[in-house]
Enzyme design. Structure first.
Site, PDB file in Angstrom:
ATOM      1  N   ARG A 274      50.761  62.829  74.974  1.00 20.14           N
ATOM      2  CA  ARG A 274      50.957  62.894  76.551  1.00 20.14           C
ATOM      3  C   ARG A 274      50.805  62.061  76.988  1.00 20.14           C
ATOM      4  O   ARG A 274      51.385  61.773  77.804  1.00 20.14           O
ATOM      5  CB  ARG A 274      50.280  64.588  76.507  1.00 20.14           C
ATOM      6  CG  ARG A 274      49.545  65.011  77.002  1.00 20.14           C
ATOM      7  CD  ARG A 274      48.490  65.762  76.318  1.00 20.14           C
ATOM      8  NE  ARG A 274      48.680  66.527  75.276  1.00 20.14           N
ATOM      9  CZ  ARG A 274      48.877  67.563  74.638  1.00 20.14           C
ATOM     10  NH1 ARG A 274      47.258  68.324  75.531  1.00 20.14           N
ATOM     11  NH2 ARG A 274      48.698  67.844  73.789  1.00 20.14           N
TER      12      ARG A 274
ATOM     13  N   LYS B 261      40.117  62.981  63.988  1.00 22.49           N
ATOM     14  CA  LYS B 261      40.574  64.639  63.400  1.00 22.49           C
ATOM     15  C   LYS B 261      39.675  64.040  61.847  1.00 22.49           C
ATOM     16  O   LYS B 261      39.376  63.759  61.647  1.00 22.49           O
ATOM     17  CB  LYS B 261      42.176  63.612  63.131  1.00 22.49           C
ATOM     18  CG  LYS B 261      43.254  64.274  64.071  1.00 22.49           C
ATOM     19  CD  LYS B 261      44.452  64.159  63.820  1.00 22.49           C
ATOM     20  CE  LYS B 261      45.491  64.125  64.850  1.00 22.49           C
ATOM     21  NZ  LYS B 261      45.491  65.140  65.095  1.00 22.49           N
TER      22      LYS B 261
END
Ligand code: BES
Ligand code: ZN
Ligand code: ZN
Length: 504
Positions: free
Chosen positions: A355, A281
């Site tokens: 996820r 990120k």
């Protein structure tokens, strides 16, 4: 802080600050505000006039009572227009009033039950709201600040709801009990998320869970890396591989006294820091990523208050806690991992890690065949773009269940908005070499891409996915607290388990 109810005449209440109210545009106070006005020789009415106080929602007026009544000061809080009055107006108004009381240095606060009986707000609900806001609006996380010895902290220690009619006491006490349990849970969730990732590691979450289980006599299991490996949790373990912090898989169980009417699994994303991994990120997107365990904070906090609520359903809480970091062992783009239920995931972005961890948490939950699975996860930035900071994204394979969760949330002020899961979205996660990829291909819907992957791991069990990426962290204060981590989700779950779960 202690919140309680006392049956007495409001003008007789002995406290530092007494909170009464005024609807917008009203010149002559009525009800409890009128009683305080007559006991103070029209002082309230005069100041309202002098200050041109209009009574808009959350506006406040602080009045010194000069010994005319036992309360040292009175705060008049505006409730806004009577015909628009609802729970949100009550939350906003009461939060402003209690903050004003704290700022004025009050330790003991008395308040009337604002707005009970107005609109469709009932007594119990109003009392619950006041108990919740009292303990959440004043939330302050200062453990890492050096103490200022010269100016001691201002702290409201007691809030007393003053009620003149004895017949309402029982409902008010019930509302206070429920509100205090809900607020206690949310404060714990907020504490856990606010802690730096350096402190709130997977091990710390496991230890917190152990303590909660011990104190509340709940069954707990904490699985280490080797035990997870044995169960086939390769997806979860892949995400944690790049970190020096050992992963922990945490399960807590609650069973009601009588026969459980249903069994509900609540699952929280527990990424204690999300650097993005090799799909790193940028700094600006990483600076709040200690919050990526907000889902796990919400479910752990729910279990901490479950014995206060004692729902008539069994509850299994599941958290797969790990840190998404980079080192020589970290998982890579193009890797394929087999989750516990046998399905394989090709990694196309190591930042879509939530996820991947949830694939194993949900497989583990589904194996127990509960009647419903609810997961909470700070899963996608796309959900924040779609819905903003104040609504949770709801995705489901069972509309009836989703409707109940949405209602449970909206009722207690945690707003929910549903997003569709379409076959077109499902088609976007096809992989050429595995059962699915962990990110959607071009033109996919960000929040739903995550959900259609999760769907593969819940089998045919009714399931609701709550993407809390937006409301887990707010950039400006609201009635429920300061800016920063909110502890969202715990109150929705408690309300759902208490009022809705047995009827799904
Ligand atoms: N933890 C983030 C999602 C997030 C973003 C939470 C902002 C709270 C605030 C999640 O793991 C993530 O990075 N998701 C990616 C998914 C993408 C790579 C498909 C995202 O949203 O960009
Ligand atoms: Zn991520
Ligand atoms: Zn994440």
């Amino acid at each position: 802080m202690k919140v309680s109810c006392k049956v007495e005449k409001v003008e007789k209440s002995n406290c530092d600050v007494l909170i009464v109210n005024l609807f917008e545009g009203v010149k002559t106070p009525s009800g409890a505000t009128a009683s305080v006005n007559s006991a103070t020789d029209n002082l309230i009415k005069e100041v309202i006039k002098e200050e041109e106080f209009k009574g808009s929602t959350g506006s406040t007026l602080l009045i010194r009572t000069k010994g005319l009544i036992p309360a040292k000061k009175v705060i008049v809080v505006g409730l806004g227009e009577k015909k628009k009055f609802d729970l949100w107006a009550l939350r906003k108004a009461y939060a402003a009033a209690i903050r004003k009381a704290k700022a004025s240095g009050a330790k003991t606060v008395s308040t009337i039950l604002h707005g009970a009986g107005e609109g469709d707000i009932d007594t119990r609900e109003a009392a619950q709201t006041i108990a919740e806001i009292s303990q959440l609006a004043l939330y302050d996380f200062d453990k890492y600040k050096s103490k200022d010895k010269k100016s001691p902290k201002k702290e409201v220690t007691t809030v007393t709801i003053i009620e003149s009619s004895k017949s309402k006491k029982k409902a008010i006490d019930e509302g206070i009990k429920r509100g205090s349990a809900f607020a206690k849970a949310q404060r714990l969730a907020r504490d856990l998320v606010t802690e730096p990732a350096e402190a709130a590691t997977p091990t710390m979450l496991a230890n917190t869970a152990r303590k909660i289980a011990r104190e509340n006599k709940l069954r707990i299991k904490v699985l280490d890396k080797a035990q997870c490996k044995k169960l086939g949790m390769n997806a979860f373990l892949a995400v944690g591989r790049g970190s020096d912090e050992p992963p922990k898989f945490i399960e807590i169980k609650y069973t009601p006294k009588g026969k459980a009417k249903k069994h509900i699994a609540i699952v929280g994303k527990g990424v204690t820091f999300d650097s993005g991994g090799y799909s790193l990120k940028p700094s600006k997107a990483m600076d709040t990523m200690k919050m990526d365990m907000s889902g796990s904070a919400a479910v752990i906090a729910t279990m901490s208050a479950i014995k206060d609520i004692r729902p008539d359903v069994a509850v299994t809480m599941i958290v797969a806690a790990c840190e998404n970091m980079v080192n020589g062992h970290a998982y890579k783009l193009g890797d394929v991992f087999k989750a516990m239920n046998g399905k394989t995931i090709e990694i196309m972005n190591t930042d879509a890690e939530g996820r991947v961890t949830l694939a194993d948490s949900l497989s583990y939950a589904a194996k127990q065949k509960p009647d419903a699975i609810i997961d909470l996860a700070t899963l996608t930035g796309a959900c924040v773009v779609a819905l903003g900071d104040y609504s949770t994204g709801v995705m489901t394979n069972n509309q009836k269940l989703a409707n109940k969760v949405i209602e449970a949330g909206n009722e207690i002020g945690e707003r929910m908005w549903q997003l569709p899961l379409l076959d077109e979205d499902r088609a976007k996660i096809k992989s050429p070499i595995a059962d699915m990829i962990n990110t959607g291909s071009r033109g996919g819907a960000g929040a739903q891409n995550g959900a259609v992957l999760l769907e593969n791991f819940v089998s045919d069990i009714p399931w609701v996915h709550l993407d809390i990426a937006g409301p887990a962290w707010i950039d400006s204060p609201n009635a429920y607290g300061p800016k920063g981590p909110t502890g969202v989700g715990a109150r929705t779950l408690l309300n759902f388990l208490d009022k809705y779960a047995s009827k799904i």
